[in-house]
Structures are given as C-alpha cells and as structure tokens.
Write a protein that holds these residues in place. Structure first.
Motif: not given
Length: 506
Positions: A144-149, A151-156, A80-83
């Motif tokens: 620390s980044i994970a704790s922000e909760e 999760i954005t997604t990319v279009e493709n 979902k992050q396009g990876c």
C-alpha cells in the motif's frame, strides 16, 4: 498502481514474473521492487520508531538470473534513504532472517530475493524483522505504501557493506551440530566416516556440502548441482518434485552414500534419501523429525498441515506426542504452533508436508538447513549405537496408494464457487454409507472411507492462491483410490465450471 502492486502480493511474499518468456508477461520489474523496497523502509520506520538514516537492512538473493538487477535496484533505494545496507549476495532465506537476530551486524530488517521453487522467470521478495517473516497484513501495508509512488530521499546517503553471511551462518550450523552430536571420539568431526551428498538443484544450498558437511568430516564426493545456476538446467530444486527426488535417489545409490540431502532453491525446505535409496520426505520426513523432537520434548504437540496421512497421526500419537492436523500453508502451521505455546500448550515442531519445518528452539523459522542439522546430529548418535536413521520410522504405517489431483475452477469468482462445492459435498457425504466426515478439520472437508468404500480417506480443499480445488486421496488397499474416485465423480460431474478430467482419466 495500487492494483498492480496488490497483484504482486502472494500471501506473505511478493512474487511475479521478472524475465520475459512465452508463458507470462513481466510484472516484477526493477521499478516495481524499488517502490516495494521503499514501502518496506517506511513500514519498518513505523514499526521500530527508528529513522531510516539509522536503519540497518540486510539483503540477499538466491541463484535466479534476475536477482542481481533486482538487488541493485533495491540497494539504490535503501542507500538514498540513508540506510546502512549489508549486501549478503548469494544467501538463503533462513540465513537472511538470522541477520536480524545474530549480534554480529545485527540488522533491523532483511530482504530476501527469491521465488522458491517456481520456474526461472519468476522472482520475489521476502521480508524479515527479528520477530520473523512479515505476515500477510504486513505485506499488504508495505504494498500500500509502495503504491503511493512518492519516493523521497534524505540529505546524507547511506553506506553499503559486503558481507559473506552464508559463511557466518555455516559456522553457526557447524557449531550446533558439534555441540548436539557431542561425540567423545571426535568433537570437531562428528561426521567422519559418513558419505553424505548434497543436491542443491543449482539453487543457493550448495554451500552446505563444503562449508558444513566437509568441515564436520563427511565425504561429500558425488554431490551434484551445487553450483548456482538460475536456469535450473538439471531439475526443479523442489523436494516435492518427483524428478528431483529421483535424481538425488539415483546419486545416493550410484555413490553408495550413507545419506542424500536435497534442498529447494532458497533452502527453507529439505528432504533426504537413506543409504538404501528410500526417499524420506512428506509424511516420512515429518515422522522422522517428530521422533527426534518427541525424544527431547515428550508429549509435545506436533502441528502439521491438513494433508498428512492417518498413519502419521498414529505414529506421532504412538510416540506419546499429540498430532494437531491444521491448515495447508507453512505460515499457517507455524502461527498455529506459536498460538498453542502462547496458550501454555507446548508445541516444539510445526511442519508442512512440502518440507517447511520450523522448530521452537530455532525461532520457529522454517529452515531446511537447520532441519537437516538436527537429523545429522541424531544420525551421528545412532551410529555410535550401531543404528541407522531409518530405524526411527520403522513403525510408520504407509498407505498402499496415495494420489493428489488439482481440479481447475473456471469460474471467475473461484473462491465462492469452490466453497459452494465443498459445502454441497458435505451434504453428499452424509448420504453415502461408509463415508464419514472427520471432526475437527480446519479447512475443506476430510472424509474417512470404510473397507467397502476404498479403505482410506480424501480431503477436498480450496488452494491457497490458485483457482483450484485440491483433492488428496489415500487408500490402504489396491484400487482403493479408484473406488473413492468413482463415488466422487458422481458428485463432481454436476459442476460444469470445474475441470475434473484428471480424476476421470485416473
């Protein structure tokens, strides 16, 4: 959720309980690893300056029962992050690092799902870039980044590719052994005529028997527990475990093998047993690989952890090497060796008594399979001279007695409480005739004891992660450990929040 995710950090790893059991509550859930994987992506974006839609990330796991569910959860986030995701399925921790440096499908990052030798209900995550495993501060940032909760997604969405990377990695090891052994008699099968058995403890190391040893000509009949089974029904896959070492020892003797090899769950550690059933691990394993390295790189500094024996130091120095006893913790010894090299002081080996061994020639990666490959090369060469591996460590002095104790600290502020005890011990030792503090010690307090006081040494240090004072004692005389303990109990009994029952009952 920041506090909860912080609790999952275990030094340079993420670890937690992934399966419900009577001992511990579940805290490493598919939801938590989803957010932590997202934290890794964002951290990697910042590190590489590459957008997630262009990132290539490999993912693998050991044989733990919770592995598939955690892996699927992580893959979902990566997609979902396009990876571009390279699913390596069953793999080893060192192999996952290699996905970031080998040209074939070279990845920007890698995730290994493992909790090493811990009980079946645990699991965890290790993260890699081409610079090596993530450091403690990197994990802190990821969590620390994970704790922000958020999760954005990319279009493709990204793509997923199935890769049998352990096959690729095995071929790499095969070629290394062939080149290193360079036998004029048989280049393709330098291990022909040897009977070598593997005990993988039902972890991820079973591949070594069929994909490496048999390819090189070895007879692997008698290999055991090489099928992955996340319940670990036979013994804990851990070269430090007495039951595990006894198991491979018995297998070697029963099958009249030339060598027995044992790996931990994710194959970043290993140990061996020779044809006579002698266990070569801890100090003797360090001595063996040190002798090989010092032949190739005379006068190299050999970095070890703090609990290595006096006899080992004498052995390394006797070979012309420089023994540098550092702190406990495989990352500590590796980073110390790297630091020394950066200062122009050549160090080609960093190794901990647990079996973590990292060589400069192999990215300073703690890799049990690579360590064994170096030993197999030397074994083949010695065989042509009519010699055996054990001849390399014949001069290693071993103690008459060796004991380890774990003294539980019952004070909530265990680090401060433990530090006070260690500081107080320093003053106590100075009052004891025959006790002398070892200089240049990097953790805790190490004390040499003369003939009248046990003829050996002891080290008291704080555990890296647990509320425990670790006490290691070695003596060169019978009942020397008891003599040392009797002196220590007088001191340790003053601390009401320290459980010293194990030394009292010795």
């Amino acid at each position: 959720m920041l506090v909860e995710y912080n609790k999952l950090q275990n030094g340079t790893d993420v670890r937690g309980v992934a399966i419900a059991n009577p001992e511990r509550q579940v805290n490493l859930t598919v939801e938590s690893v989803r957010f932590i994987a997202y934290g890794f992506i964002k951290w990697l974006e910042n590190k590489t300056k590459i957008d997630s839609s262009k990132l290539k990330i490999a993912i693998g796991m050991d044989s733990r029962l919770s592995g598939p569910d955690l892996k699927n959860s992580i893959i979902e986030v990566l997609i979902k992050q396009g990876c571009k995701v390279y699913d390596c399925s069953m793999c080893t921790t060192p192999a996952m690092f290699m996905t970031t440096v080998l040209e074939e499908n070279k990845c920007h990052g890698a995730i290994m799902i493992t909790a090493s030798h811990l009980p079946y209900y645990y699991n965890g995550l290790k993260f890699f870039t081409n610079k090596g495993g993530c450091e403690k501060e990197d994990i802190k940032n990821i969590v620390s980044i994970a704790s922000e909760e958020k999760i954005t997604t990319v279009e493709n969405e990204g793509e997923i590719f199935k890769v049998d990377f352990i096959d690729i990695y095995s071929k790499l090891l095969v070629n290394i052994i062939r080149e290193g052994a360079s036998s004029k008699k048989n280049y393709d099968k330098p291990l022909l005529g040897f009977k070598i058995i593997v005990d993988a403890g039902n972890g991820a190391g079973g591949f070594f028997a069929d994909k490496v040893l048999r390819v090189l000509g070895a007879d692997t009949t008698g290999s055991q527990f090489i099928e992955p089974d996340g319940t670990f029904p036979n013994h804990i896959p851990n070269p430090e475990d007495k039951e595990a070492m006894e198991s491979i020892r018995n297998a070697v003797l029963k099958n009249k093998a030339d060598l027995g090899i044992i790996f931990d769950t994710d194959v970043d550690r290993a140990a061996i047993v020779d044809s006579n059933g002698m266990e070569i691990n801890k100090n003797s394993l360090i001595a063996l690989i040190s002798s090989i390295i010092l032949e190739e790189h005379p006068a190299s500094i050999i970095v070890t952890d703090s609990v290595t024996s006096t006899g080992l130091a004498e052995f390394i120095n006797g070979l012309g090497g420089i023994h540098h006893r550092f702190k406990r913790g495989y990352k500590n010894v590796i980073n110390e060796a790297i630091r020394l090299n950066n200062e122009g002081k050549e160090s080609y080996l960093a190794i901990e008594t647990s079996g973590h061994a990292a060589l400069k020639e192999n990215y300073f990666l703690d890799d049990g399979a690579y360590l064994i490959s170096k030993i197999l090369i030397k074994m083949a060469k010695l065989n042509e001279e009519g010699k055996k591996l054990e001849s390399l460590i014949r001069d290693l002095k071993t103690p008459c007695e060796s004991s380890d104790f774990r003294l539980k600290i019952k004070n909530d502020n265990f680090r401060e409480y433990g530090s006070v005890i260690i500081n107080d011990l320093e003053a106590y030792v100075k009052e004891i005739d025959g006790f002398n503090i070892v200089p240049n010690n990097y953790e805790g307090i190490r004390v040499e004891c003369d003939k009248q006081n046990g003829e050996g040494w002891f080290l008291l240090r704080l555990s890296l992660h647990e509320p425990v004072l670790a006490l290691n004692i070695e003596s060169d005389i019978e009942n020397g450990t008891k003599t040392i303990i009797n002196k220590l109990i007088i001191f340790l009994s003053k601390y009401s929040e320290l459980d010293i029952s194990s030394v009292e009952n010795y």
